[in-house]
Write a protein that holds these residues in place. Structure first.
Motif, PDB file in Angstrom:
ATOM      1  N   GLY A  16       0.784  -1.234   0.000  1.00  6.76           N
ATOM      2  CA  GLY A  16       0.000   0.000   0.000  1.00  6.76           C
ATOM      3  C   GLY A  16       0.814   1.282   0.000  1.00  6.76           C
ATOM      4  N   ARG A  17       2.144   1.178  -0.024  1.00  4.52           N
ATOM      5  CA  ARG A  17       3.015   2.356  -0.020  1.00  4.52           C
ATOM      6  C   ARG A  17       3.633   2.549  -1.389  1.00  4.52           C
ATOM      7  NH1 ARG A  17       7.473   1.042   2.705  1.00  4.52           N
ATOM      8  NH2 ARG A  17       8.284   3.138   2.464  1.00  4.52           N
ATOM      9  N   THR A  18       3.681   3.798  -1.857  1.00  3.81           N
ATOM     10  CA  THR A  18       4.363   4.126  -3.102  1.00  3.81           C
ATOM     11  C   THR A  18       5.855   4.173  -2.808  1.00  3.81           C
ATOM     12  OG1 THR A  18       2.456   5.388  -3.842  1.00  3.81           O
ATOM     13  CG2 THR A  18       4.549   5.819  -4.965  1.00  3.81           C
ATOM     14  N   VAL A  19       6.618   3.252  -3.428  1.00  2.00           N
ATOM     15  CA  VAL A  19       8.039   3.102  -3.105  1.00  2.00           C
ATOM     16  C   VAL A  19       8.958   3.384  -4.285  1.00  2.00           C
ATOM     17  CG1 VAL A  19       7.647   1.542  -1.163  1.00  2.00           C
ATOM     18  CG2 VAL A  19       7.905   0.599  -3.475  1.00  2.00           C
ATOM     19  N   GLY A  20       8.397   3.667  -5.455  1.00  2.00           N
ATOM     20  CA  GLY A  20       9.217   3.983  -6.621  1.00  2.00           C
ATOM     21  C   GLY A  20       8.373   4.620  -7.698  1.00  2.00           C
ATOM     22  N   THR A  21       9.036   5.283  -8.631  1.00  2.84           N
ATOM     23  CA  THR A  21       8.327   5.939  -9.728  1.00  2.84           C
ATOM     24  C   THR A  21       9.266   6.149 -10.905  1.00  2.84           C
ATOM     25  OG1 THR A  21       6.909   7.822 -10.326  1.00  2.84           O
ATOM     26  CG2 THR A  21       8.824   8.294  -8.939  1.00  2.84           C
ATOM     27  N   LEU A  22       8.689   6.267 -12.062  1.00  2.58           N
ATOM     28  CA  LEU A  22       9.400   6.751 -13.244  1.00  2.58           C
ATOM     29  C   LEU A  22       8.387   7.203 -14.266  1.00  2.58           C
ATOM     30  CD1 LEU A  22       9.188   4.601 -15.826  1.00  2.58           C
ATOM     31  CD2 LEU A  22      11.051   3.492 -14.655  1.00  2.58           C
ATOM     32  N   GLN A  23       8.854   8.005 -15.212  1.00  4.07           N
ATOM     33  CA  GLN A  23       8.034   8.439 -16.332  1.00  4.07           C
ATOM     34  C   GLN A  23       8.652   7.893 -17.602  1.00  4.07           C
ATOM     35  OE1 GLN A  23       7.280  12.646 -16.539  1.00  4.07           O
ATOM     36  NE2 GLN A  23       6.723  12.552 -18.716  1.00  4.07           N
ATOM     37  N   LEU A  24       7.847   7.236 -18.406  1.00  3.02           N
ATOM     38  CA  LEU A  24       8.265   6.690 -19.693  1.00  3.02           C
ATOM     39  C   LEU A  24       7.499   7.439 -20.779  1.00  3.02           C
ATOM     40  CD1 LEU A  24       9.886   4.369 -21.132  1.00  3.02           C
ATOM     41  CD2 LEU A  24       7.722   3.104 -21.113  1.00  3.02           C
ATOM     42  N   THR A  25       8.229   8.042 -21.706  1.00  5.30           N
ATOM     43  CA  THR A  25       7.627   8.781 -22.813  1.00  5.30           C
ATOM     44  C   THR A  25       7.965   8.070 -24.106  1.00  5.30           C
ATOM     45  OG1 THR A  25       7.883  10.867 -21.617  1.00  5.30           O
ATOM     46  CG2 THR A  25       7.550  11.014 -23.995  1.00  5.30           C
ATOM     47  N   VAL A  26       6.957   7.788 -24.910  1.00  8.04           N
ATOM     48  CA  VAL A  26       7.139   7.142 -26.210  1.00  8.04           C
ATOM     49  C   VAL A  26       7.116   8.231 -27.274  1.00  8.04           C
ATOM     50  CG1 VAL A  26       6.188   5.477 -27.838  1.00  8.04           C
ATOM     51  CG2 VAL A  26       6.112   5.004 -25.373  1.00  8.04           C
ATOM     52  N   VAL A  27       8.188   8.266 -28.092  1.00 13.53           N
ATOM     53  CA  VAL A  27       8.366   9.355 -29.057  1.00 13.53           C
ATOM     54  C   VAL A  27       8.505   8.785 -30.469  1.00 13.53           C
ATOM     55  CG1 VAL A  27       9.772  11.351 -29.693  1.00 13.53           C
ATOM     56  CG2 VAL A  27       9.598  10.667 -27.288  1.00 13.53           C
ATOM     57  N   PRO A  28       7.484   8.926 -31.322  1.00 14.88           N
ATOM     58  CA  PRO A  28       7.646   8.540 -32.718  1.00 14.88           C
ATOM     59  C   PRO A  28       8.628   9.493 -33.399  1.00 14.88           C
ATOM     60  CG  PRO A  28       5.319   8.904 -32.155  1.00 14.88           C
ATOM     61  CD  PRO A  28       6.152   9.425 -31.025  1.00 14.88           C
ATOM     62  N   GLY A  29       9.343   9.009 -34.384  1.00 16.09           N
ATOM     63  CA  GLY A  29      10.300   9.886 -35.059  1.00 16.09           C
ATOM     64  C   GLY A  29      10.610   9.439 -36.472  1.00 16.09           C
TER      65      GLY A  29
END
Length: 151
Positions: free
Chosen positions: A61-74
């Motif tokens: 029940g505890r938030t213990v990690g995070t990240l942001q993943l961005t998908v970029v077409p190119g």
């Protein structure tokens, strides 16, 4: 290590995410956990974007990690789609037990699932421990990054 869940972040996770962002020598200077209003606004924008994946790792029940993943077409690399990993943070009490490795492995697998040909990330030049961590996971320091603050 599988005693945690990785899921899409919700508005209820904002406080815990910001606390982790602020919990280091760089974050203490640039984050403001006492005023969550700008983070809520940013979260609303992120949550509407289909190529943005703000996730949290939750244990008991505890938030213990995070990240942001961005998908970029190119267009470069023959029209390749790439992903960018940003804002990787592990709660101070959870560091060193493999959670960071599992979170990055999730991001790499999600990038494959999204059809990405390349995963990239940047890390502040002062975060030498993080550099060793990413190199251990197979990332190469192949480029020099540049930033221009606009504020």
């Amino acid at each position: 290590m599988t005693d945690f869940e990785i899921r899409r972040a919700t508005a209820e996770d904002i406080s815990a995410i910001v606390a982790m962002l602020a919990d280091d020598h760089l974050g203490t200077r640039r984050e403001s956990p006492e005023d969550l209003a700008p983070y809520r606004t940013a979260f609303e924008r992120l949550d509407r974007e289909p190529n943005q994946h703000l996730v949290v790792a939750v244990r008991d029940g505890r938030t213990v990690g995070t990240l942001q993943l961005t998908v970029v077409p190119g267009l470069s690399r023959r029209g390749a789609t790439r992903s960018i990993i940003e804002a990787v943070r592990i709660h101070a009490g959870e560091r060193g037990n493999g959670l960071g490795t599992e979170l990055i492995a999730w991001a790499v697998e999600e990038s494959r699932r999204q059809g990405c040909a390349l995963v990239q990330l940047t890390s502040d030049a002062t975060r030498v421990d993080a550099h060793r961590f990413y190199e251990r996971l197979g990332f190469e320091a192949s480029h020099i990054g540049f930033k221009l603050p606009l504020a």
